[in-house]
Write an enzyme that holds these catalytic residues in place. Structure first.
Site, PDB file in Angstrom:
ATOM      1  N   LYS A  80      33.549 -83.662  42.150  1.00 22.72           N
ATOM      2  CA  LYS A  80      33.808 -84.955  41.517  1.00 22.72           C
ATOM      3  C   LYS A  80      32.505 -85.751  41.561  1.00 22.72           C
ATOM      4  O   LYS A  80      31.760 -85.686  42.547  1.00 22.72           O
ATOM      5  CB  LYS A  80      34.903 -85.665  42.314  1.00 22.72           C
ATOM      6  CG  LYS A  80      35.410 -86.963  41.689  1.00 22.72           C
ATOM      7  CD  LYS A  80      36.572 -87.530  42.537  1.00 22.72           C
ATOM      8  CE  LYS A  80      37.182 -88.779  41.924  1.00 22.72           C
ATOM      9  NZ  LYS A  80      38.334 -89.274  42.715  1.00 22.72           N
ATOM     10  N   SER A 155      42.409 -90.141  39.888  1.00 26.78           N
ATOM     11  CA  SER A 155      41.097 -90.275  39.294  1.00 26.78           C
ATOM     12  C   SER A 155      40.289 -88.979  39.290  1.00 26.78           C
ATOM     13  O   SER A 155      39.308 -88.878  38.557  1.00 26.78           O
ATOM     14  CB  SER A 155      40.300 -91.337  40.066  1.00 26.78           C
ATOM     15  OG  SER A 155      40.070 -90.912  41.397  1.00 26.78           O
ATOM     16  N   SER A 179      44.679 -89.662  44.142  1.00 27.73           N
ATOM     17  CA  SER A 179      43.733 -89.170  43.138  1.00 27.73           C
ATOM     18  C   SER A 179      43.433 -87.675  43.192  1.00 27.73           C
ATOM     19  O   SER A 179      42.745 -87.162  42.309  1.00 27.73           O
ATOM     20  CB  SER A 179      42.416 -89.944  43.242  1.00 27.73           C
ATOM     21  OG  SER A 179      42.559 -91.212  42.663  1.00 27.73           O
TER      22      SER A 179
END
Lengths: 497, 501
Positions: A80, A155, A179
């Site tokens: 990420k 996310s 997330s």
């Protein structure tokens, strides 16, 4: 040979160790798959071809030298984009950090590299991890590999999508309020949020420091367990004073029987408004499968869970306001040109560097922490936090894990939900886990009968029972037969070894 | 403006101090492993943590916490087992994260006190009747300490192109992050100080204490110890506080005293003319001996303080606290008392030596090398002859022995020091080689005394008619006649004896 996306992490490492293929061949296969598939998913923000090939060459050199290869040797992984990796930019999918070159490598990233993994690049996310769709990325949205018109969740949407589409074997995400678990559920992959403190946060751009936790995505519980081994190897990270020594072999009890062990369910949660019939059915199915595997299904209650959203949307914005204060355009990141004063430069850099959701959360935090308001909200939220933590402690005296949805719905279409409050409410099943600092994991259960989209079930465990949680997750995975699934329209597309 | 003494007859000055001390003796910064040094090239000692780079996290420096606990124990504070770090937010480039990591309502150490011995002229600043004084006018002022908390220092900003390095008119601002993250302890007193002298003494005592603990070089000049003074006036007998002003740019003990003196007189003038004292920060200008307004505080700043989630709350163990306690050395007051009782030193000499750990250890080393009765002379040498000189403890001991045995005069001791300073020469040998040793042969000296008394009849008559001051002249004559080898003390004795007969 077929695409590398059919192989587990252990199979890739074993294949390299056996000389069936080289790490470089695997890296090239992954680059090929990314090339073929990422136009559809748009999961990547940067593909680090040079770093990948250099790491793979290192692994091949070790193999040639006859060295014992590390457990993730040659396994393609991606991160990420809130995780620092030297040689890449760390943008947090924000204009604010668009030009920002990582100044060092995050501990979690380094530990995967130390375990021999091949770094393929950086993955899309909601800006600064604020969101549950990945649509708030300043650069582009990411598509759900099961239906590219739909969101992958967020996310850590890029991480979930890249794994679901078979672009990488393992990806790291971060989970502040769901997330990892929510996008895993929406994309049909396994996503684990370890116990707070199990994985070092050093080098991961902070959102809510008391809630953030890094965890792995994989298409198999086994891959996730293998990643946990690497993430916790070396124990406590001396660069993160909140990190704990959680080093152990998470594979050791993975296939243990859950016979006679107790799994909690909360009936009221399954009757909640807004819960999709498909999700409800999947959860019922998951409970049945766990019971079939010998678990006792026990009703439990988390009476304060209803207050978790209110508490979370006080605590998280407060910490976000504080953590994001450093982005002022003075030292790095976006700097507004041609400003006459420091104040002008700081405020315009922030006005133009941050997107709407990032501003909304920071403004909220700035208000909530201001004097006269602090006691009413921040302090009250901390009290709720104590109550929620106590609820869990009581429940975990009765059961070893609690089963619940990770998301009330399956993946929705881009732009279908535009009201931020509606998105906040969808976090109901995940955020109490962050508030209490426990561990949680989302495991694919089935495809929805109507939608054909994947539905996951979430299992939550007490703090530091991560290995036990993985045992339950593996039992559920075995019963549901979704193991290793790549989203059909991407499976086998490029990536031949 | 009225003089201080006059003002303080009608007004009570209420003074509180905030003292920031950098823990300069530590090797690394508060939350990262960067070297603690401000002398290096700008921005040489920086890392992702102290630069506030994305993703970096703080890890507290255990030695810094040891230091603050020691500081607390040495100032009679209570050690608060459970405390936390907080984040204090403000946007300014000297703080890389745009928040300062500091402490909240509970500091590591709280509720202490230092008792000041106010003597001499300084004691006169406090009007009689406002505190119990001894016969000689001295008094003890107990000053309560509210708290000492731990925080990190900001970066140093250099404003280029403006006047006196101030930001106004500057064309550029340069930032040196070497100082950013330096461990800083902030001590806050209760508003218990009543005169500029008490404030000066408090700072001096605090500095002596911290120096003795070895936690900081405590340089007011270089800013490793910084003091802000808060001051307000109220009519004698009133209990409510007046409006306070805050004084900055105090970089010497004298500045502290003089700035407070000025400010007390200024506020008194404003109030007596029916004016209003504004809550404001004032800057002391030593060259013009006045304070000027820096900024007016219209509203309280909102720093949005909240507990730092990156730093777990502390729960100090008994073992940790006891380890800190064991590391607190003998403090200046106890050392002074020991010097007086064990060595028979004059209290003032003892206090002066005990106040500086370097001088104290030098003194003790020299004292160990001499006979017990010579030790007060060692103290005399240390206090009166050695400041500004570089000699070894052995040389000081030798010199003190010579002085105590009346082998040389004080004036000769200075000559000897000029010769031995910076060398390894033994003062005793130098004295012998140069024939400086004074005669203590009473018979020989008596001859000289008789000769001098025989020819200075005028002075003898003057002495006998009551002008005892001429004795000095007669001693001088004897010294001259002995070509400097006679001991003036003995001449003095012999002369007095013969004149009284």
């Amino acid at each position: 040979m077929p695409s590398f996306d059919t192989l587990s992490a252990a199979q890739i490492a074993a294949g390299i160790a056996a000389g069936d293929f080289s790490a470089t061949e695997v890296a090239r296969a992954a680059l090929d798959a990314i090339d073929a598939r990422d136009d559809g998913t748009r999961a990547f923000l940067q593909v680090s071809e040079d770093l990948a090939l250099a790491a793979a060459a290192q692994t091949d050199k070790a193999y040639a030298a006859g060295d014992t290869l590390p457990p993730l040797a040659g396994v393609p992984v991606a991160f990420k984009d809130n995780m620092n990796l030297l040689g890449t930019r760390t943008t947090c999918a924000s204009r604010m950090l668009e030009p920002y070159q990582s100044a060092y490598t995050a501990t979690c990233v380094q530990r995967l590299l130390d375990a021999g993994a091949t770094p393929m690049g950086k993955l899309n996310m909601d800006e600064f991890a604020f969101g549950s769709t990945t649509d708030s990325s300043a650069f582009h949205p990411t598509n759900n590999p099961w239906d590219t018109a739909r969101v992958p969740g967020g996310s850590s949407g890029g991480s979930a999508a890249a794994v679901a589409a078979g672009e990488v074997t393992i990806a790291l995400g971060s989970d502040t309020g769901g997330s990892i678990r929510q996008p895993a559920s929406l994309c049909g992959v396994v996503g684990m949020k370890p116990t707070y403190g199990a994985v070092s946060r050093y080098g991961v751009v902070a959102f809510g420091s008391s809630l953030d936790q890094v965890g792995p995505f994989g298409r198999r519980v086994e891959d996730v367990a293998l990643a946990m081994n690497a993430l916790t190897a070396g124990g406590h990270d001396r660069f993160d004073s909140t990190s704990q020594n959680c080093e152990q072999d998470y594979l050791a009890h993975l296939n243990d029987s859950i016979e006679g062990r107790a799994v909690g369910v909360i009936p009221a949660l399954l009757e909640a408004e807004g819960l999709d019939a498909e999700v409800k059915a999947a959860l019922q199915q998951a409970a049945d499968r766990l019971a079939d595997a010998g678990a006792r299904i026990v009703e439990v209650d988390l009476p304060n869970m209803a207050n978790s959203i209110a508490a979370y949307y006080v605590l998280a914005p407060c910490e976000a306001f504080s953590n994001l204060a450093r982005f002022d355009g003075v030292r790095y990141g976006y700097q507004e040109p041609d400003c006459a004063t420091l104040a002008e430069q700081s405020s315009l850099s922030r006005a133009h560097g941050f997107g709407a959701e990032a501003k909304r959360r920071q403004m909220l935090g700035a208000y909530l922490l201001s004097s006269g308001v602090y006691d009413k909200y921040y302090l009250a939220a901390q009290k709720v936090r104590t109550l929620i933590t106590a609820d869990y402690q009581r429940a975990f005296q009765q059961v070893d894990a609690i089963l619940m949805p990770a998301s009330p719905t399956v993946a929705w279409e881009h732009g279908a939900i535009s009201d931020p409050a509606a998105l906040y409410l969808a976090d109901i099943y995940t955020i109490s886990n962050n508030i209490a600092g426990n561990c949680g994991i989302s495991v694919p259960v089935c495809l929805g009968e109507q939608s054909g989209l994947p539905v996951g079930a979430q299992l939550q465990g007490p703090a530091f029972a991560d290995a036990s949680l993985l045992t339950f997750a593996r039992a559920l995975e075995r019963a549901c037969q979704m193991e290793g699934t790549v989203a059909p329209s991407f499976a086998g597309k490029g990536g031949e070894l | 403006m009225k003089k201080l003494a006059e003002v303080l007859r009608n007004w009570e000055a209420v003074i509180g101090l905030e003292v920031h001390t950098e823990l300069t003796m530590l090797e690394t910064k508060m939350f990262c492993g960067c070297r603690l040094s401000h002398d290096d090239e700008p921005n040489a000692n920086v890392c992702p943590i102290c630069l506030g780079m994305p993703g970096a996290l703080p890890v507290p420096n255990e030695k810094a916490i040891e230091s603050i606990v020691m500081a607390g124990i040495a100032t009679n504070c209570e050690v608060m087992r459970q405390s936390m770090f907080y984040r204090k937010h403000y946007f300014y480039p000297d703080m890389a994260k745009n928040f300062q990591t500091t402490q909240g309502p509970v500091a590591f150490v709280m509720h202490g006190h230092l008792d000041l011995e106010v003597t001499g002229n300084g004691a006169k600043e406090r009007p009689d009747g406002t505190i119990e004084k001894a016969a000689d006018g001295s008094y003890i002022a107990p000053i309560r300490i509210l708290r000492i908390h731990m925080e990190e220092d900001a970066a140093k900003m250099v404003h280029v192109g403006g006047a006196e390095g101030r930001i106004g008119g500057a064309s550029e601002s340069l930032i040196d992050y070497n100082r950013c993250g330096t461990p800083l302890v902030e001590l806050v007193t209760e508003p218990d100080l009543r005169t500029p002298e008490e404030a000066r003494l408090f700072m001096e005592k605090l500095r002596q204490t911290f120096l003795t603990l070895g936690i900081s070089d405590c340089s007011l000049e270089n800013g490793s110890m910084r003091c802000d003074g808060n001051i307000s006036l109220r009519r004698r007998g009133e209990t409510a506080f007046g409006t306070k002003t805050e004084m900055k740019n105090i970089n010497s003990f004298k500045s502290l005293h003089d700035a407070l003196e000025y400010e007390i007189c200024r506020q008194a003038e404003v109030l007596e003319e029916g004016g209003i004292v504004y809550q404001e920060t004032r800057h002391w200008e030593p060259s013009r001996r006045r304070t000027v307004v820096m900024r007016v505080k219209e509203t309280a700043d909102d720093y949005r303080m909240y507990p730092d989630p990156d730093l777990a709350p502390f729960d100090l163990s008994d073992e940790f606290i006891e380890r800190c306690r064991a590391r607190v050395p003998e403090l200046p007051d106890a050392k002074r008392d020991r010097y007086v009782s064990a060595f028979g030193l004059k209290r003032a000499d003892a206090a002066q030596i005990a106040g500086d750990p370097k001088i104290a250890s030098f003194f003790e080393e020299a004292a160990a090398a001499v006979k017990g009765k010579v030790v007060p002379t060692v103290a005399n040498v240390v206090v009166n002859l050695l400041p500004g000189r570089s000699v070894t403890a052995g040389q000081a001991a030798s010199l003190a022995t010579l002085l105590a045995g009346d082998a040389i005069t004080f004036a000769q001791a200075r000559e000897v020091l000029d010769i031995v300073e910076g060398t390894e020469a033994d003062p005793e040998k130098v004295v012998d080689e140069r024939g400086m040793r004074q005669s203590t042969d009473t018979g020989a000296l008596e001859g000289i005394v008789d000769e001098v008394l025989g020819r200075c009849t005028d002075q003898v008559a003057q002495y006998r008619s009551g002008n005892k001051k001429v004795l000095g002249f007669l001693v001088g004559q004897c010294m001259k006649a002995s070509k400097g080898t006679g001991n003036p003390k003995l001449f003095n004795q012999l002369l007095a004896q013969k004149l009284e007969d």
